[in-house]
Design an enzyme around this catalytic site. Structure first.
Site, PDB file in Angstrom:
ATOM      1  N   CYS A   1      34.994 131.838 -25.407  1.00 43.17           N
ATOM      2  CA  CYS A   1      34.891 132.993 -26.332  1.00 43.17           C
ATOM      3  C   CYS A   1      33.711 134.090 -26.060  1.00 43.17           C
ATOM      4  O   CYS A   1      33.186 133.812 -24.790  1.00 43.17           O
ATOM      5  CB  CYS A   1      34.748 132.646 -27.844  1.00 43.17           C
ATOM      6  SG  CYS A   1      33.163 131.782 -28.218  1.00 43.17           S
ATOM      7  N   ARG A   2      33.235 134.647 -26.885  1.00 43.93           N
ATOM      8  CA  ARG A   2      32.098 135.661 -26.320  1.00 43.93           C
ATOM      9  C   ARG A   2      30.691 134.886 -26.233  1.00 43.93           C
ATOM     10  O   ARG A   2      30.079 134.983 -25.208  1.00 43.93           O
ATOM     11  CB  ARG A   2      31.519 136.565 -27.344  1.00 43.93           C
ATOM     12  CG  ARG A   2      30.574 137.378 -27.147  1.00 43.93           C
ATOM     13  CD  ARG A   2      30.576 138.656 -28.084  1.00 43.93           C
ATOM     14  NE  ARG A   2      29.177 139.560 -28.060  1.00 43.93           N
ATOM     15  CZ  ARG A   2      27.988 139.186 -28.438  1.00 43.93           C
ATOM     16  NH1 ARG A   2      27.744 137.940 -28.925  1.00 43.93           N
ATOM     17  NH2 ARG A   2      26.768 139.674 -28.080  1.00 43.93           N
TER      18      ARG A   2
END
Length: 106
Positions: free
Chosen positions: A70-71
């Protein structure tokens, strides 16, 4: 949250790069939202946003390691924990795309 739970298998971005270059690379699962994915993702990664992951388990291999991204590592940590419980072989990429130094596809 992630990193402190021994139930969440983790892997560094550098280890992910090594594994992707191996003869049997893992699947890379990106659990961000579509707009984040379009801004830049690991080449060959599959997008399944965290909120819809439970509806798409049939798209994931049970016989192959899965690198979850993810980020920053938070959402992927949640997804990794969920996938462990569902019988998959996931690894949370520590630091997420913010720590990724490899190639990025847009």
């Amino acid at each position: 949250m992630f990193g402190s739970d021994p139930g969440i298998p983790e892997v560094s971005p550098q280890e992910v790069q090594s594994r992707l270059a191996s003869p049997e690379p893992p699947m890379v699962l990106d659990v961000r939202e579509p707009d984040e994915y379009q801004e830049g993702h690991i080449p060959g990664s599959k997008l399944i946003p965290l909120g819809t992951l439970g509806n798409h388990l049939d798209a994931l291999p049970k016989d192959q390691p899965i690198i979850v991204v993810c980020r920053s590592g938070g959402r992927s940590g949640q997804a990794t924990q969920y996938l462990v419980q569902a019988g998959y072989q996931p690894f949370n990429m520590v630091g997420g795309m913010l720590s990724w130094q490899g190639p990025v596809e847009r």
